[in-house]
Design an enzyme around this catalytic site. Sequence first.
Site, PDB file in Angstrom:
ATOM      1  N   LEU A  38     -11.006 -31.442  -7.205  1.00 22.58           N
ATOM      2  CA  LEU A  38     -10.838 -30.413  -6.164  1.00 22.58           C
ATOM      3  C   LEU A  38      -9.378 -30.206  -5.776  1.00 22.58           C
ATOM      4  O   LEU A  38      -8.572 -31.133  -5.807  1.00 22.58           O
ATOM      5  CB  LEU A  38     -11.668 -30.799  -4.930  1.00 22.58           C
ATOM      6  CG  LEU A  38     -13.162 -30.967  -5.181  1.00 22.58           C
ATOM      7  CD1 LEU A  38     -13.888 -31.285  -3.879  1.00 22.58           C
ATOM      8  CD2 LEU A  38     -13.778 -29.724  -5.830  1.00 22.58           C
ATOM      9  N   HIS A  39      -9.064 -28.980  -5.416  1.00 25.68           N
ATOM     10  CA  HIS A  39      -7.736 -28.614  -4.931  1.00 25.68           C
ATOM     11  C   HIS A  39      -7.921 -27.702  -3.711  1.00 25.68           C
ATOM     12  O   HIS A  39      -9.068 -27.440  -3.286  1.00 25.68           O
ATOM     13  CB  HIS A  39      -6.919 -27.931  -6.039  1.00 25.68           C
ATOM     14  CG  HIS A  39      -7.635 -26.798  -6.723  1.00 25.68           C
ATOM     15  ND1 HIS A  39      -8.015 -25.642  -6.065  1.00 25.68           N
ATOM     16  CD2 HIS A  39      -8.076 -26.652  -7.998  1.00 25.68           C
ATOM     17  CE1 HIS A  39      -8.616 -24.835  -6.902  1.00 25.68           C
ATOM     18  NE2 HIS A  39      -8.690 -25.425  -8.085  1.00 25.68           N
ATOM     19  N   HIS A  42     -10.609 -24.897  -3.735  1.00 26.63           N
ATOM     20  CA  HIS A  42     -11.988 -25.309  -3.462  1.00 26.63           C
ATOM     21  C   HIS A  42     -12.185 -25.585  -1.960  1.00 26.63           C
ATOM     22  O   HIS A  42     -13.214 -25.213  -1.376  1.00 26.63           O
ATOM     23  CB  HIS A  42     -12.321 -26.611  -4.203  1.00 26.63           C
ATOM     24  CG  HIS A  42     -12.257 -26.534  -5.701  1.00 26.63           C
ATOM     25  ND1 HIS A  42     -11.312 -27.221  -6.435  1.00 26.63           N
ATOM     26  CD2 HIS A  42     -13.041 -25.887  -6.600  1.00 26.63           C
ATOM     27  CE1 HIS A  42     -11.530 -26.996  -7.730  1.00 26.63           C
ATOM     28  NE2 HIS A  42     -12.554 -26.195  -7.857  1.00 26.63           N
ATOM     29  N   VAL A 181      -6.451 -18.811  -4.126  1.00 31.02           N
ATOM     30  CA  VAL A 181      -5.401 -19.609  -3.483  1.00 31.02           C
ATOM     31  C   VAL A 181      -4.367 -19.956  -4.546  1.00 31.02           C
ATOM     32  O   VAL A 181      -4.719 -20.410  -5.645  1.00 31.02           O
ATOM     33  CB  VAL A 181      -5.992 -20.882  -2.845  1.00 31.02           C
ATOM     34  CG1 VAL A 181      -4.884 -21.746  -2.244  1.00 31.02           C
ATOM     35  CG2 VAL A 181      -7.021 -20.513  -1.775  1.00 31.02           C
TER      36      VAL A 181
HETATM   37  P1  AMP Z   1     -14.521 -24.755 -10.586  1.00 31.62           P
HETATM   38  O1  AMP Z   1     -14.556 -26.118  -9.988  1.00 31.62           O
HETATM   39  O2  AMP Z   1     -13.248 -24.454 -11.310  1.00 31.62           O
HETATM   40  O3  AMP Z   1     -15.760 -24.411 -11.356  1.00 31.62           O
HETATM   41  O4  AMP Z   1     -14.507 -23.754  -9.358  1.00 31.62           O
HETATM   42  C1  AMP Z   1     -15.436 -23.834  -8.324  1.00 31.62           C
HETATM   43  C2  AMP Z   1     -15.245 -22.674  -7.393  1.00 31.62           C
HETATM   44  O5  AMP Z   1     -13.917 -22.694  -6.878  1.00 31.62           O
HETATM   45  C3  AMP Z   1     -15.421 -21.322  -8.097  1.00 31.62           C
HETATM   46  O6  AMP Z   1     -16.093 -20.424  -7.216  1.00 31.62           O
HETATM   47  C4  AMP Z   1     -13.990 -20.896  -8.335  1.00 31.62           C
HETATM   48  O7  AMP Z   1     -13.831 -19.494  -8.421  1.00 31.62           O
HETATM   49  C5  AMP Z   1     -13.314 -21.435  -7.087  1.00 31.62           C
HETATM   50  N1  AMP Z   1     -11.870 -21.581  -7.291  1.00 31.62           N
HETATM   51  C6  AMP Z   1     -11.231 -22.235  -8.299  1.00 31.62           C
HETATM   52  N2  AMP Z   1      -9.900 -22.102  -8.173  1.00 31.62           N
HETATM   53  C7  AMP Z   1      -9.682 -21.339  -7.076  1.00 31.62           C
HETATM   54  C8  AMP Z   1      -8.511 -20.835  -6.424  1.00 31.62           C
HETATM   55  N3  AMP Z   1      -7.280 -21.074  -6.873  1.00 31.62           N
HETATM   56  N4  AMP Z   1      -8.673 -20.080  -5.313  1.00 31.62           N
HETATM   57  C9  AMP Z   1      -9.920 -19.815  -4.825  1.00 31.62           C
HETATM   58  N5  AMP Z   1     -11.054 -20.256  -5.390  1.00 31.62           N
HETATM   59  C10 AMP Z   1     -10.947 -21.012  -6.503  1.00 31.62           C
END
Ligand code: AMP
Length: 296
Positions: A38-39, A42, A181
């Site tokens: 997570l960042h 998330h 973000v």
């Molecule tokens: P992931 O863990 O990459 O599958 O992402 C999980 C959720 O976090 C998804 O809805 C992504 O679109 C969202 N997400 C990933 N990176 C970002 C970001 N930089 N800004 C906003 N939402 C994000």
Amino acid sequence: MSDHPVQVLRSVPEFRAACDAVRGRGERLGFVPTMGALHAGHLRLVEVARRYAERVAVSIFVNPTQFGPNEDFSKYPRTLERDVALLGSVGADLVLSPSAEEMYPKGETTRVHVGELSEHFCGPFRPGHFDGVATVVTKLLAMAGPCTAVFGRKDFQQLKIIERLARDLMLPVVVVGEPTVRDADGLALSSRNAYLSADERRRALAIPRALAGAAARFAGGERRAGTLIEPVRADLAGAGLRADYADIADPERLFPFALDAHVGERAVIAVAAFCGTTRLIDNLVLGEDPAPAVSA
Ligand code: AMP
């Protein structure tokens, strides 16, 4: 909020029971599906989910069906303990961290396929990817039963596909899409940024710079698709990034515009490009999203 208690559920029945208990108390449940590592992007989704619901559940599951055979499934970062601590700091209540065997029991054959929207952008380059995404999201929504599910616009095509599947399957959930973000230098936050060397990290900035350039041309009145997208392609190539695609498309149907087409007052530019061996994606809805603030 830093010591907010987070309940970590390792099995689906436990997670269902915890979600049922929330609804049983008459509380609303928000939900944020993730693959972990997570960042701040998330965490922002969790904060937004809290505005819609008294309780927030987060899933952390590196979903095997959305990875191709030569993709990064096995090396995808897995940092559960750290993730749970971060989720406590933003007030998440429930975390589901299931096994692949439980999510895909022996003998399962069902896949959810969302037509048309899955065919553009990443679709041709990642066969089966969006079926894997749509299937796992459908399962997770069925387990959690949230009022609201929050997704990032960073994965714009994924968001559009999930909005479509929620409508088509008449799921009783409101799908919310939140802005991307970015780091201070403009790069969109991604769990995959951890793969980048220092040099690659610098070169990756060509992506937000190219998007900012397109936003400036659009703001200056440019509406010819080719004049908006061709410099984006040139900027990526100039930085040594190998693009799977850099397209400009209708933001609802994702159908790419021909180069000589006149785009309307909204158009999405979406990019997928390799920086070294790391595949990065980014996008901007011209006429809607603020341009990335990029460093010179
Ligand atoms: P992931 O863990 O990459 O599958 O992402 C999980 C959720 O976090 C998804 O809805 C992504 O679109 C969202 N997400 C990933 N990176 C970002 C970001 N930089 N800004 C906003 N939402 C994000």
